[in-house]
Design a protein around this motif. Structure first.
Motif, PDB file in Angstrom:
ATOM      1  N   ALA A 416      37.842  10.803  32.639  1.00 41.91           N
ATOM      2  CA  ALA A 416      37.759  12.223  32.960  1.00 41.91           C
ATOM      3  C   ALA A 416      36.868  12.464  34.161  1.00 41.91           C
ATOM      4  O   ALA A 416      36.124  11.594  34.597  1.00 41.91           O
ATOM      5  CB  ALA A 416      37.229  12.997  31.743  1.00 41.91           C
ATOM      6  N   GLY A 417      36.945  13.698  34.684  1.00 41.81           N
ATOM      7  CA  GLY A 417      36.145  14.087  35.834  1.00 41.81           C
ATOM      8  C   GLY A 417      36.887  13.852  37.134  1.00 41.81           C
ATOM      9  O   GLY A 417      38.117  13.808  37.180  1.00 41.81           O
ATOM     10  N   SER A 418      36.128  13.677  38.202  1.00 44.32           N
ATOM     11  CA  SER A 418      36.743  13.437  39.513  1.00 44.32           C
ATOM     12  C   SER A 418      37.081  11.971  39.722  1.00 44.32           C
ATOM     13  O   SER A 418      37.854  11.632  40.632  1.00 44.32           O
ATOM     14  CB  SER A 418      35.801  13.915  40.627  1.00 44.32           C
ATOM     15  OG  SER A 418      34.535  13.279  40.517  1.00 44.32           O
ATOM     16  N   GLY A 470      28.467  14.676  33.475  1.00 42.03           N
ATOM     17  CA  GLY A 470      29.060  15.547  32.472  1.00 42.03           C
ATOM     18  C   GLY A 470      29.607  14.767  31.291  1.00 42.03           C
ATOM     19  O   GLY A 470      29.359  15.108  30.123  1.00 42.03           O
ATOM     20  N   THR A 471      30.325  13.706  31.562  1.00 43.95           N
ATOM     21  CA  THR A 471      30.853  12.861  30.498  1.00 43.95           C
ATOM     22  C   THR A 471      29.724  12.175  29.732  1.00 43.95           C
ATOM     23  O   THR A 471      29.755  12.105  28.497  1.00 43.95           O
ATOM     24  CB  THR A 471      31.804  11.807  31.095  1.00 43.95           C
ATOM     25  OG1 THR A 471      33.032  12.438  31.441  1.00 43.95           O
ATOM     26  CG2 THR A 471      32.113  10.706  30.099  1.00 43.95           C
ATOM     27  N   HIS A 497      25.399  16.259  39.270  1.00 41.45           N
ATOM     28  CA  HIS A 497      24.863  17.560  38.859  1.00 41.45           C
ATOM     29  C   HIS A 497      25.947  18.565  38.480  1.00 41.45           C
ATOM     30  O   HIS A 497      25.925  19.710  38.910  1.00 41.45           O
ATOM     31  CB  HIS A 497      23.952  18.144  39.946  1.00 41.45           C
ATOM     32  CG  HIS A 497      22.798  17.255  40.282  1.00 41.45           C
ATOM     33  ND1 HIS A 497      21.706  17.104  39.448  1.00 41.45           N
ATOM     34  CD2 HIS A 497      22.589  16.413  41.335  1.00 41.45           C
ATOM     35  CE1 HIS A 497      20.873  16.237  39.987  1.00 41.45           C
ATOM     36  NE2 HIS A 497      21.368  15.798  41.129  1.00 41.45           N
ATOM     37  N   GLY A 498      26.888  18.110  37.663  1.00 37.16           N
ATOM     38  CA  GLY A 498      27.858  19.063  37.139  1.00 37.16           C
ATOM     39  C   GLY A 498      29.240  18.496  37.024  1.00 37.16           C
ATOM     40  O   GLY A 498      29.459  17.284  37.061  1.00 37.16           O
ATOM     41  N   TYR A 499      30.194  19.400  36.887  1.00 32.64           N
ATOM     42  CA  TYR A 499      31.592  19.024  36.723  1.00 32.64           C
ATOM     43  C   TYR A 499      32.265  19.062  38.095  1.00 32.64           C
ATOM     44  O   TYR A 499      32.825  20.083  38.516  1.00 32.64           O
ATOM     45  CB  TYR A 499      32.296  19.967  35.749  1.00 32.64           C
ATOM     46  CG  TYR A 499      31.616  20.050  34.396  1.00 32.64           C
ATOM     47  CD1 TYR A 499      31.577  18.937  33.567  1.00 32.64           C
ATOM     48  CD2 TYR A 499      31.019  21.223  33.959  1.00 32.64           C
ATOM     49  CE1 TYR A 499      30.963  18.998  32.323  1.00 32.64           C
ATOM     50  CE2 TYR A 499      30.410  21.288  32.718  1.00 32.64           C
ATOM     51  CZ  TYR A 499      30.376  20.174  31.903  1.00 32.64           C
ATOM     52  OH  TYR A 499      29.769  20.234  30.684  1.00 32.64           O
ATOM     53  N   GLY A 530      18.293  25.853  41.449  1.00 33.39           N
ATOM     54  CA  GLY A 530      18.068  24.447  41.738  1.00 33.39           C
ATOM     55  C   GLY A 530      18.664  23.536  40.687  1.00 33.39           C
ATOM     56  O   GLY A 530      18.930  23.952  39.544  1.00 33.39           O
ATOM     57  N   PRO A 531      18.899  22.249  41.042  1.00 33.38           N
ATOM     58  CA  PRO A 531      19.425  21.287  40.069  1.00 33.38           C
ATOM     59  C   PRO A 531      18.466  21.114  38.893  1.00 33.38           C
ATOM     60  O   PRO A 531      17.241  21.237  39.036  1.00 33.38           O
ATOM     61  CB  PRO A 531      19.545  19.990  40.884  1.00 33.38           C
ATOM     62  CG  PRO A 531      19.551  20.423  42.305  1.00 33.38           C
ATOM     63  CD  PRO A 531      18.706  21.661  42.376  1.00 33.38           C
TER      64      PRO A 531
END
Length: 623
Positions: A416-418, A470-471, A497-499, A530-531
């Protein structure tokens, strides 16, 4: 002759004596049982596993969904000829199985689920964790597993186990029907004794045969291939499950037909083969998608034709395109209004090669796709390359560094993801089962437990779980299992830092990346601050992993090599530069249907809707 055993004891004994056989090789069908024990199975299946004294090996998990993912990884690596069972208590343990069961069934991977269930004798209502349904006394939470199981039964009497267990094995061993199989076991019935026939507990072999294509279907398929001027093979997961890679290569060597692959089929042909043009569809290569748009005949082998493969029915655009589908599943063979050749992939390919002997594609066609392949390989080299060894790597450069470190025997796992998009485009698969992408369900959290399952099935192969942050945050629990069992998986944890994937998609469909970043709230209430100061490397270390944290491209390659050489579970944590496209590679050449708001006030959504209507107008029904 009979033996007096509890239902749970009989089931464990039965499972320990089940075998598959294909091509003369016999192996255990149920090789082990994962388990987390509660009041619904501890005195039944738990006691039975203890009493079996290892006849059915036990594996301790931390999360029920993750145990199913590990079982799926094991079965997939075992070519679906060996599987694991998973036992849980009734209640939340059982319902936690649902996501894993769906993943197994969607991907046609065998796994046996043995959840506890509420009392069949109903001594009290309700018992702990019982779902009370005023209009139906026989419903339990395990009924959630019905729609995601290929076979489901609830064993309310001891003698009912005999036909149910046999049906369960039949489905698990059937390459066309397999998936999650659920036998719900009421906790009182698990502990009930019964006199079992010795025949039920004896060795039993389930023969996995290779059905050949019907002669008339084979003749029609051969005629269609001979008549085609621009044929294209789409290799799906069925090629790999069947072990048909050599048969595919023989057909391609003889005919010169190019091969594009789905996520499940990638690696069916070695990346260096002249006819391998890479992934197809929304995450595919420019050359494969260009060939798909112009193809007059598509030979689909072991593919389900998912929307990513067909670009939501917009990719195969030639007016005269026709489909020939070689598949062991009749339902899949008849998709795209294709000529159905229902057969095992290897047996079908061998028969088809004989039927088209002497035929080759036109030389001009071969020259054209060879040139396209060379252009794409240049794009891959550019994406993998770097000028500054002190810079933070992109995700593509992480894959390039990994590509330079792994050997033919390594296994790369993702879901999953990019990463699936980048891997489908860029990864150069060089051996069977090296490329392990779960993209039927694309389940976040799959990678780490699946890596454990793969490593159990192939302890001689280095196994890499590639995960984004994320995963990772969804399911890091089985790192503890890897540490406990000394299973030396390698985890590449990419911090962005995210999806990232959904962030890019959100922007493309007019949702402006809403809710897709891991950041503090800004003054306006949105997550654009901010992150977050999350230290995932420290988290992995706290769970017992060895952790390496390279900060630059130059350090990354050394860290990956160190992880590969380690005999302990090791995590390589790396922060990457974020990018929605692969540097040096053309953007996606194929569309994917994600419906866009038909009425909106924000300009981004309006623009996205205009583009959506333009793209959807190209969809066709293949009749």
């Amino acid at each position: 002759m009979t033996r007096r055993l509890t239902v749970a004891q009989a089931l464990v004994e039965f499972l320990a004596h089940q075998y598959t056989e294909r091509d003369g090789r016999r192996r255990r069908l149920i090789a082990a049982c994962w388990g987390i024990f509660g009041h619904g199975n501890v005195a039944g299946v738990g006691q039975a596993l203890l009493e079996s004294e290892g006849a059915l090996p036990y594996l301790q998990g931390r999360n029920e969904q993750a145990m199913v993912h590990a079982a799926v990884g094991y079965a997939r690596q075992s070519d679906r000829l060996a599987a694991h069972a998973v036992t849980t208590s009734i209640g939340p343990g059982a319902t936690n199985l649902v996501t894993g069961a769906a993943l197994a069934t969607v991907n046609r991977i065998p796994v046996l689920l043995l959840p506890g269930d509420t009392f069949a004798t109903r001594p009290a209502d309700p018992v702990l964790q019982q779902l009370e349904h005023p209009g139906a006394g026989d419903i339990s939470v395990n009924d959630c597993l019905r729609p995601v199981s290929r076979y489901f039964d609830r064993i309310v009497r001891p003698e009912a186990l005999i036909p149910a267990a046999l049906q369960a094995m039949r489905v698990l061993a059937d390459p066309a029907e397999t998936g999650a199989v659920t036998l719900a076991l009421p906790q009182d019935v698990q502990a009930e004794a019964y006199d079992w026939p010795e025949e039920f507990l004896a060795d039993r072999v389930w023969h996995v045969r290779r059905p050949a294509p019907a002669p008339d279907a084979l003749a029609e398929a051969a005629a269609a291939l001979r008549a085609a001027r621009r044929p294209l093979i789409v290799a799906g997961g069925g090629v790999v499950h069947s072990g048909a890679e050599d048969a595919l290569r023989a057909l391609v060597d003889a005919t010169g037909i190019p091969v594009a692959s789905t996520q499940a089929g990638k690696g069916a042909l070695h990346h260096a083969h002249p006819a391998d043009v890479g992934g197809i569809g929304h995450t595919g290569t420019a050359v494969a998608d260009a060939l798909a748009r112009d193809a007059d005949l598509v030979l689909g082998i072991g593919t389900r034709y998912s929307d990513f493969t067909t670009a939501s029915a917009t990719l195969f655009a030639a007016p005269d395109v026709r489909f020939v589908n070689l598949n062991i599943s009749s339902a899949d063979a008849h998709k795209m209004a294709g000529l159905a050749v229902v057969a095992d992939a290897r047996a079908g390919l061998e028969a088809l090669a004989g039927a088209v002997a002497g035929h080759r594609v036109p030389d001009a066609y071969a020259r054209a796709y060879t040139a396209g392949k060379a252009e794409w390989e240049a794009a891959v080299r550019l994406a993998y390359s770097w000028q500054d060894e002190g810079a933070r790597p992109t995700q593509a450069q992480v894959l390039g560094a990994l590509d330079s470190v792994v050997g033919d025997e390594d296994v790369i796992i993702n879901a999953a993801g990019s990463l699936p998009g980048d891997l489908h485009k860029l990864w150069r698969a060089r051996s069977r089962r090296q490329y392990h992408l779960e993209y039927g369900y694309s389940c976040m959290g799959y990678e780490i437990p699946a890596a454990i399952g793969v490593r159990l099935a192939a302890p001689e192969r280095p196994v890499w779980a590639l995960v984004g942050d994320g995963t990772y945050l969804m399911m890091p629990t089985e790192l503890v299992t890897a540490v406990q069992e000394g299973i030396a998986i390698k985890v590449v944890l990419i911090q962005n830092h995210g999806y990232a994937s959904i962030g890019g998609l959100s922007e493309g469909v007019g949702a402006e990346r809403f809710g897709t970043a891991y950041r503090f709230r800004a003054a306006d209430g949105t997550y654009t601050g901010g992150p977050l100061p999350v230290d995932l490397a420290a988290n992995a270390a706290s769970l017992g992993m060895d952790v390496l944290s390279p900060r630059t491209v130059g350090e990354l390659r050394d860290a990956l090599a160190e992880a590969r050489a380690s005999d302990r579970p090791t995590c390589v944590h790396v922060e990457t530069e974020t990018a929605d496209t692969v540097p040096g590679a053309p953007p996606a050449q194929a569309w994917w249907d994600v419906p866009v708001a038909q009425a909106a006030t924000r300009p981004a959504a309006r623009r996205a809707r205009e583009e959506y209507e333009r793209q959807v107008s190209a969809r066709r029904r293949y009749l």
